[in-house]
Design a protein around this motif. Structure first.
Motif, mmCIF file in Angstrom:
data_model
loop_
_atom_site.group_PDB
_atom_site.id
_atom_site.type_symbol
_atom_site.label_atom_id
_atom_site.label_comp_id
_atom_site.label_asym_id
_atom_site.label_seq_id
_atom_site.Cartn_x
_atom_site.Cartn_y
_atom_site.Cartn_z
ATOM 1 N N GLU A 42 -8.690 -0.281 -5.742
ATOM 2 C CA GLU A 42 -9.480 0.696 -6.489
ATOM 3 C C GLU A 42 -8.833 2.079 -6.465
ATOM 4 O O GLU A 42 -8.775 2.766 -7.478
ATOM 5 C CB GLU A 42 -10.895 0.768 -5.899
ATOM 6 N N ASP A 43 -8.358 2.469 -5.286
ATOM 7 C CA ASP A 43 -7.819 3.814 -5.116
ATOM 8 C C ASP A 43 -6.899 3.848 -3.901
ATOM 9 O O ASP A 43 -6.688 2.826 -3.235
ATOM 10 C CB ASP A 43 -8.952 4.838 -4.974
ATOM 11 N N SER A 44 -6.369 5.033 -3.617
ATOM 12 C CA SER A 44 -5.425 5.157 -2.502
ATOM 13 C C SER A 44 -6.084 4.900 -1.150
ATOM 14 O O SER A 44 -5.435 4.399 -0.232
ATOM 15 C CB SER A 44 -4.747 6.527 -2.520
ATOM 16 N N ALA A 45 -7.373 5.199 -1.012
ATOM 17 C CA ALA A 45 -8.068 4.945 0.253
ATOM 18 C C ALA A 45 -8.169 3.435 0.511
ATOM 19 O O ALA A 45 -7.900 2.977 1.626
ATOM 20 C CB ALA A 45 -9.458 5.577 0.235
ATOM 21 N N GLN A 46 -8.534 2.672 -0.503
ATOM 22 C CA GLN A 46 -8.611 1.222 -0.344
ATOM 23 C C GLN A 46 -7.211 0.637 -0.131
ATOM 24 O O GLN A 46 -7.037 -0.293 0.643
ATOM 25 C CB GLN A 46 -9.298 0.565 -1.547
ATOM 26 N N LEU A 47 -6.211 1.210 -0.784
ATOM 27 C CA LEU A 47 -4.837 0.751 -0.596
ATOM 28 C C LEU A 47 -4.405 0.952 0.856
ATOM 29 O O LEU A 47 -3.811 0.057 1.465
ATOM 30 C CB LEU A 47 -3.888 1.489 -1.542
ATOM 31 N N ALA A 48 -4.718 2.097 1.439
ATOM 32 C CA ALA A 48 -4.362 2.372 2.836
ATOM 33 C C ALA A 48 -5.102 1.413 3.768
ATOM 34 O O ALA A 48 -4.516 0.906 4.739
ATOM 35 C CB ALA A 48 -4.689 3.826 3.186
ATOM 36 N N GLU A 49 -6.356 1.133 3.474
ATOM 37 C CA GLU A 49 -7.137 0.191 4.288
ATOM 38 C C GLU A 49 -6.532 -1.214 4.209
ATOM 39 O O GLU A 49 -6.404 -1.901 5.224
ATOM 40 C CB GLU A 49 -8.592 0.184 3.798
ATOM 41 N N LEU A 50 -6.140 -1.625 3.007
ATOM 42 C CA LEU A 50 -5.523 -2.944 2.829
ATOM 43 C C LEU A 50 -4.180 -3.014 3.539
ATOM 44 O O LEU A 50 -3.875 -4.008 4.215
ATOM 45 C CB LEU A 50 -5.354 -3.242 1.340
ATOM 46 N N ASP A 51 -3.371 -1.970 3.417
ATOM 47 C CA ASP A 51 -2.070 -1.925 4.088
ATOM 48 C C ASP A 51 -2.243 -2.104 5.596
ATOM 49 O O ASP A 51 -1.561 -2.920 6.217
ATOM 50 C CB ASP A 51 -1.378 -0.602 3.771
ATOM 51 N N GLU A 52 -3.174 -1.369 6.173
ATOM 52 C CA GLU A 52 -3.438 -1.474 7.619
ATOM 53 C C GLU A 52 -3.911 -2.889 7.977
ATOM 54 O O GLU A 52 -3.449 -3.470 8.966
ATOM 55 C CB GLU A 52 -4.488 -0.442 8.039
ATOM 56 N N ALA A 53 -4.807 -3.438 7.189
ATOM 57 C CA ALA A 53 -5.339 -4.772 7.468
ATOM 58 C C ALA A 53 -4.254 -5.845 7.398
ATOM 59 O O ALA A 53 -4.256 -6.790 8.191
ATOM 60 C CB ALA A 53 -6.465 -5.106 6.487
ATOM 61 N N MET A 54 -3.314 -5.688 6.490
ATOM 62 C CA MET A 54 -2.253 -6.687 6.374
ATOM 63 C C MET A 54 -1.324 -6.673 7.584
ATOM 64 O O MET A 54 -0.737 -7.691 7.916
ATOM 65 C CB MET A 54 -1.491 -6.510 5.067
ATOM 66 N N TRP A 55 -1.214 -5.533 8.265
ATOM 67 C CA TRP A 55 -0.408 -5.466 9.489
ATOM 68 C C TRP A 55 -1.156 -6.027 10.688
ATOM 69 O O TRP A 55 -0.547 -6.524 11.627
ATOM 70 C CB TRP A 55 0.019 -4.029 9.785
ATOM 71 N N THR A 56 -2.484 -5.927 10.679
ATOM 72 C CA THR A 56 -3.281 -6.297 11.850
ATOM 73 C C THR A 56 -4.138 -7.541 11.643
ATOM 74 O O THR A 56 -4.857 -7.948 12.539
ATOM 75 C CB THR A 56 -4.204 -5.129 12.240
#
Length: 141
Positions: free
Chosen positions: A36-50
């Motif tokens: 949706e936006d950069s905030a959700q992108l950052a959340e997804l990026d973090e989740a994919m690492w963890t």
């Protein structure tokens, strides 16, 4: 024509997307995730690492210099240059501008009423355009 699958009533879109990516990568598919936006992108990026201690989900932003060499791309930009065309996972509430460039699209729709309403609008629009559609409701067998 692009095949579109709707996965609805999803309690956690980010965790669900990570599971879909793990499954797609096990089949050697290249994946683009639209947020949706950069905030959700950052959340997804973090989740994919963890997401998992045993699964590695190699990913970069679509704008990264390594995008052409990385099997999973993350973007919140409809105008992004996307080298992969196999699978698009849409976590946003909008219709992706590059929809027709993909063989398959998975729309992840949460149980949130605003998200569900936006998903119903996209489903109706896709149906009117004669896209092949499937619908899977999570939590139901």
């Amino acid at each position: 024509m692009t095949r579109i699958d709707f996965h609805t009533n999803v309690p956690d879109k980010i965790a669900y997307a990570c599971r879909l990516v793990r499954k797609a990568r096990s089949a050697q598919h290249k994946v683009v995730l639209m947020t949706e936006d950069s905030a959700q992108l950052a959340e997804l990026d973090e989740a994919m690492w963890t997401f998992s201690a045993t699964d590695f989900l190699p990913h970069v932003a679509a704008s990264d210099a390594l995008a052409t060499q990385t099997p999973v791309l993350l973007t919140d930009n409809d105008a992004a240059e996307l080298p992969h065309r196999e699978l698009l996972i849409n976590l946003s509430r909008r219709t992706p501008a590059t929809l027709d460039q993909f063989a398959r699209v998975i729309e992840i729709i949460s149980s949130d009423e605003e998200d569900a309403a936006a998903g119903r609008k996209r489903y109706s629009a896709y149906k009117q355009q004669a896209y092949p559609l499937t619908h899977f409701v999570t939590g139901k067998s």
